[in-house]
Design an enzyme around this catalytic site. Structure first.
Site, PDB file in Angstrom:
ATOM      1  N   THR A   4       7.584  12.166 -10.158  1.00  0.00           N
ATOM      2  CA  THR A   4       8.733  12.871  -9.582  1.00  0.00           C
ATOM      3  C   THR A   4       8.319  13.922  -8.563  1.00  0.00           C
ATOM      4  O   THR A   4       9.105  14.807  -8.228  1.00  0.00           O
ATOM      5  CB  THR A   4       9.549  13.559 -10.704  1.00  0.00           C
ATOM      6  OG1 THR A   4       8.655  14.436 -11.424  1.00  0.00           O
ATOM      7  CG2 THR A   4      10.159  12.561 -11.657  1.00  0.00           C
ATOM      8  N   GLN A  23      -5.083  -0.440  -0.985  1.00  0.00           N
ATOM      9  CA  GLN A  23      -4.021  -1.208  -0.305  1.00  0.00           C
ATOM     10  C   GLN A  23      -2.972  -1.643  -1.333  1.00  0.00           C
ATOM     11  O   GLN A  23      -2.771  -0.932  -2.308  1.00  0.00           O
ATOM     12  CB  GLN A  23      -4.589  -2.410   0.469  1.00  0.00           C
ATOM     13  CG  GLN A  23      -5.362  -2.027   1.728  1.00  0.00           C
ATOM     14  CD  GLN A  23      -6.816  -1.684   1.460  1.00  0.00           C
ATOM     15  OE1 GLN A  23      -7.531  -2.416   0.810  1.00  0.00           O
ATOM     16  NE2 GLN A  23      -7.260  -0.545   1.964  1.00  0.00           N
ATOM     17  N   GLY A  68       0.833  -1.208   0.000  1.00  0.00           N
ATOM     18  CA  GLY A  68       0.000   0.000   0.000  1.00  0.00           C
ATOM     19  C   GLY A  68       0.860   1.247   0.000  1.00  0.00           C
ATOM     20  O   GLY A  68       2.094   1.170   0.087  1.00  0.00           O
ATOM     21  N   ASP A  69       0.207   2.396  -0.155  1.00  0.00           N
ATOM     22  CA  ASP A  69       0.887   3.690  -0.115  1.00  0.00           C
ATOM     23  C   ASP A  69       1.935   3.837  -1.217  1.00  0.00           C
ATOM     24  O   ASP A  69       2.965   4.489  -1.034  1.00  0.00           O
ATOM     25  CB  ASP A  69       1.544   3.915   1.267  1.00  0.00           C
ATOM     26  CG  ASP A  69       0.569   3.632   2.391  1.00  0.00           C
ATOM     27  OD1 ASP A  69      -0.554   4.151   2.328  1.00  0.00           O
ATOM     28  OD2 ASP A  69       0.927   2.879   3.325  1.00  0.00           O
ATOM     29  N   GLY A 115      -6.222   5.233   2.019  1.00  0.00           N
ATOM     30  CA  GLY A 115      -6.038   6.674   2.105  1.00  0.00           C
ATOM     31  C   GLY A 115      -5.401   7.162   0.826  1.00  0.00           C
ATOM     32  O   GLY A 115      -4.303   6.750   0.476  1.00  0.00           O
ATOM     33  N   HIS A 116      -6.117   7.982   0.108  1.00  0.00           N
ATOM     34  CA  HIS A 116      -5.574   8.504  -1.145  1.00  0.00           C
ATOM     35  C   HIS A 116      -5.440  10.013  -1.055  1.00  0.00           C
ATOM     36  O   HIS A 116      -6.394  10.699  -0.704  1.00  0.00           O
ATOM     37  CB  HIS A 116      -6.490   8.151  -2.329  1.00  0.00           C
ATOM     38  CG  HIS A 116      -6.431   6.713  -2.692  1.00  0.00           C
ATOM     39  ND1 HIS A 116      -7.229   6.142  -3.648  1.00  0.00           N
ATOM     40  CD2 HIS A 116      -5.651   5.722  -2.221  1.00  0.00           C
ATOM     41  CE1 HIS A 116      -6.937   4.858  -3.754  1.00  0.00           C
ATOM     42  NE2 HIS A 116      -5.994   4.582  -2.891  1.00  0.00           N
ATOM     43  N   LYS A 124      -0.801   5.408  -5.533  1.00  0.00           N
ATOM     44  CA  LYS A 124      -1.818   5.057  -6.537  1.00  0.00           C
ATOM     45  C   LYS A 124      -2.769   6.214  -6.805  1.00  0.00           C
ATOM     46  O   LYS A 124      -3.196   6.415  -7.927  1.00  0.00           O
ATOM     47  CB  LYS A 124      -2.664   3.867  -6.059  1.00  0.00           C
ATOM     48  CG  LYS A 124      -1.908   2.584  -5.936  1.00  0.00           C
ATOM     49  CD  LYS A 124      -2.808   1.468  -5.436  1.00  0.00           C
ATOM     50  CE  LYS A 124      -3.318   1.683  -4.025  1.00  0.00           C
ATOM     51  NZ  LYS A 124      -2.311   1.657  -2.968  1.00  0.00           N
ATOM     52  N   GLY A 155      -2.152   8.110  10.612  1.00  0.00           N
ATOM     53  CA  GLY A 155      -1.077   9.018  11.010  1.00  0.00           C
ATOM     54  C   GLY A 155       0.170   8.295  11.498  1.00  0.00           C
ATOM     55  O   GLY A 155       1.139   8.916  11.917  1.00  0.00           O
ATOM     56  N   ARG A 156       0.140   6.952  11.430  1.00  0.00           N
ATOM     57  CA  ARG A 156       1.304   6.200  11.915  1.00  0.00           C
ATOM     58  C   ARG A 156       2.506   6.401  10.998  1.00  0.00           C
ATOM     59  O   ARG A 156       2.363   6.556   9.783  1.00  0.00           O
ATOM     60  CB  ARG A 156       0.987   4.696  11.945  1.00  0.00           C
ATOM     61  CG  ARG A 156       0.037   4.297  13.040  1.00  0.00           C
ATOM     62  CD  ARG A 156      -0.251   2.808  12.989  1.00  0.00           C
ATOM     63  NE  ARG A 156      -1.056   2.441  11.828  1.00  0.00           N
ATOM     64  CZ  ARG A 156      -1.445   1.198  11.552  1.00  0.00           C
ATOM     65  NH1 ARG A 156      -1.071   0.201  12.318  1.00  0.00           N
ATOM     66  NH2 ARG A 156      -2.203   0.952  10.501  1.00  0.00           N
ATOM     67  N   THR A 165      -1.937   8.084   5.831  1.00  0.00           N
ATOM     68  CA  THR A 165      -3.012   9.082   5.675  1.00  0.00           C
ATOM     69  C   THR A 165      -4.217   8.731   6.538  1.00  0.00           C
ATOM     70  O   THR A 165      -4.995   9.595   6.894  1.00  0.00           O
ATOM     71  CB  THR A 165      -3.503   9.197   4.212  1.00  0.00           C
ATOM     72  OG1 THR A 165      -3.402   7.921   3.616  1.00  0.00           O
ATOM     73  CG2 THR A 165      -2.705  10.183   3.419  1.00  0.00           C
TER      74      THR A 165
HETATM   75  P1  IMP Z   1      -7.067  -3.510   7.985  1.00  0.00           P
HETATM   76  O1  IMP Z   1      -7.202  -3.400   6.509  1.00  0.00           O
HETATM   77  O2  IMP Z   1      -7.513  -2.289   8.731  1.00  0.00           O
HETATM   78  O3  IMP Z   1      -7.673  -4.772   8.526  1.00  0.00           O
HETATM   79  O4  IMP Z   1      -5.487  -3.631   8.314  1.00  0.00           O
HETATM   80  C1  IMP Z   1      -4.722  -4.773   7.949  1.00  0.00           C
HETATM   81  C2  IMP Z   1      -3.331  -4.372   7.480  1.00  0.00           C
HETATM   82  O5  IMP Z   1      -3.427  -3.661   6.249  1.00  0.00           O
HETATM   83  C3  IMP Z   1      -2.575  -3.428   8.429  1.00  0.00           C
HETATM   84  O6  IMP Z   1      -1.188  -3.730   8.345  1.00  0.00           O
HETATM   85  C4  IMP Z   1      -2.835  -2.056   7.849  1.00  0.00           C
HETATM   86  O7  IMP Z   1      -1.836  -1.128   8.211  1.00  0.00           O
HETATM   87  C5  IMP Z   1      -2.788  -2.393   6.374  1.00  0.00           C
HETATM   88  N1  IMP Z   1      -3.548  -1.441   5.537  1.00  0.00           N
HETATM   89  C6  IMP Z   1      -4.892  -1.386   5.357  1.00  0.00           C
HETATM   90  N2  IMP Z   1      -5.199  -0.441   4.466  1.00  0.00           N
HETATM   91  C7  IMP Z   1      -4.044   0.113   4.065  1.00  0.00           C
HETATM   92  C8  IMP Z   1      -3.719   1.134   3.113  1.00  0.00           C
HETATM   93  O8  IMP Z   1      -4.566   1.702   2.419  1.00  0.00           O
HETATM   94  N3  IMP Z   1      -2.395   1.424   2.973  1.00  0.00           N
HETATM   95  C9  IMP Z   1      -1.446   0.768   3.673  1.00  0.00           C
HETATM   96  N4  IMP Z   1      -1.691  -0.196   4.552  1.00  0.00           N
HETATM   97  C10 IMP Z   1      -2.980  -0.530   4.737  1.00  0.00           C
END
Ligand code: IMP
Length: 416
Positions: free
Chosen positions: A406, A216, A15-16, A43-44, A19, A294-295, A291
């Site tokens: 970029t 994700q 994820g992140d 989070g987009h 996209k 905030g982690r 996003t």
């Molecule tokens: P859940 O989707 O809330 O059940 O989280 C399961 C795992 O997916 C955790 O490690 C979250 O941090 C990760 N996760 C869920 N959605 C995203 C996303 O959009 N970006 C990055 N990590 C995500």
């Protein structure tokens, strides 16, 4: 049925990958932008003409007034989160008509108790916690396969809904407020709820094109990711069909988004993670904070083993490489090509996460370019070592890189 050229875009890491910006870029050429899995755990971030939009649930295309958007039934839907997001966008001057935003009638709902269950379970896991976003995603999917979910279409029959709500009265603290909210949603959202498979099939027949927006990333896929440290949906490209009710061929052109390095938020193995100053540098320069929660995101080198596997399973036809500029200062850049553990060499993701944690990583090292690529829009203007890094990733993955990002702005993009 002939399908006009649709595009499916998915992230190839955890994820992140950036996209949102790529979807925004491609949305220009699509008629409908559709999400097919996940929920408001995504989070987009979009930056359009100086305005920053943070979206969790609504498809990124919503910020373009001439585009239609939809949430497929593969999505789990938190109506409170949806209402809030729609309100925020309305305040920002974005009009969301039923014609422009559709919800699949058979999408499962995330209810308030799912969030509580999610958070309680995480607490119960202690040190082994998954690090979920705490938004009830997992428990909502469990109820779907457990055949007891509320679905979006249930809002279309307020009387039957009301009767069914009585049966879950003990699941919420303030039942009156809850039932009132549900009745309000049934009024406000009903015009958006449709048999999406039918609407999309019709639009395909008219020759309209669809952009499927993955959320994700591939290594959070419930089947192919780093199980059990994954999300509860399939994030792979073929889910674009499975999560919307369109035939498999409708997936169309499959574009994978890969960040020039790797990040992960939440727990789980991450072989190329850097816990040194280079890792700190990537996090600071790349603004690597979630996003949604905030982690701080964990940062590391690009993992070529995972990239190759992701390209194979998803049938990736082109890659978009993002955040190249974050590497601008580095003297050398590494890419993982194999793992070793207990005398075994792996060139794929081992089944069990125990075999995947504490591996030693075999790296290729490439020279950095130590000059500014930030904001470049022309491939020829890239420094030679940046071009060499791009060519290296193409060789390794066997997939052409057709787009390079970029910087965060819409125009900070090189298209080849
Ligand atoms: P859940 O989707 O809330 O059940 O989280 C399961 C795992 O997916 C955790 O490690 C979250 O941090 C990760 N996760 C869920 N959605 C995203 C996303 O959009 N970006 C990055 N990590 C995500």
């Amino acid at each position: 049925m002939h399908h006009p050229q649709n595009t499916t875009i998915i992230g190839l890491q955890w994820g992140d990958e950036g996209k949102g910006k790529m979807v925004d870029h491609l949305a220009e050429h699509a008629d409908i932008i559709v999400r097919f899995q996940g929920g408001h755990n995504a989070g987009h971030t979009l930056v359009v003409e100086g305005v920053t939009y943070k979206l969790n649930l609504l498809p990124s295309g919503i910020v373009r007034p001439d585009k239609k958007t939809a949430l497929g039934h593969g999505v789990v839907l938190d109506l409170w989160a949806l209402e809030k997001e729609m309100e925020t966008l309305s305040t920002a001057g974005i009009t969301i008509t039923p014609e422009r935003f559709m919800i699949a009638e058979n999408a499962s709902l995330i209810m308030p108790w799912h969030r509580v269950q999610d958070q309680n379970r995480e607490r119960g896991l202690g040190d082994n916690k998954i690090g979920t976003t705490g938004r009830g995603i997992g428990p909502a999917y469990e109820d779907r396969v457990g055949r007891r979910a509320f679905r979006a279409g249930d809002l279309l029959d307020p009387q039957a809904l009301n009767a069914r709500l009585q049966g879950v009265a003990d699941q919420v603290d303030d039942f009156c407020a809850f039932a009132e909210d549900m009745m309000r949603f049934s009024r406000t959202l009903a015009p958006h709820i449709v048999p999406l498979w039918q609407v999309l099939a019709q639009s395909q027949r008219r020759g309209e094109t669809i952009l499927f927006e993955g959320a994700q990333g591939f290594y959070l896929d419930v089947d192919f990711g780093t199980y059990p440290f994954v999300t509860s949906s399939n994030t792979l490209a073929s889910q674009a069909a499975t999560g919307t009710g369109l035939p498999a061929a409708a997936v169309g052109h499959v574009l994978g988004v890969v960040k020039a390095y790797t990040t992960r938020v939440g727990s789980g193995p991450f072989p190329t993670e850097l816990s040194d100053t280079t890792g700190e540098h990537l996090g600071a320069k790349g603004h690597e904070f979630g996003t949604v929660t905030g982690r701080k995101r964990r940062c590391g080198w690009l993992d070529g083993v995972l990239l190759k596997q992701a390209c194979t399973i998803n049938g990736i036809q082109a890659l978009a490489l993002t955040k190249l500029d974050v590497l601008d200062e580095l003297p050398a850049i590494k890419v993982a090509v194999a793992y070793q553990k207990a005398g075994v060499t792996y060139t794929h993701l081992p089944l069990h996460w125990r075999d995947f944690s504490d591996v030693s990583v075999v790296y290729d090292t490439l020279p950095g370019w130590q000059s500014i690529t930030a904001g470049l829009q022309d491939y020829d203007a890239l420094p030679d070592n940046a071009k060499a890094y791009i060519a290296y990733i193409e060789r390794l993955s066997g997939v052409p890189i057709t787009c390079i990002s970029t910087g965060p702005r819409r125009e900070d993009t090189i298209v080849r």
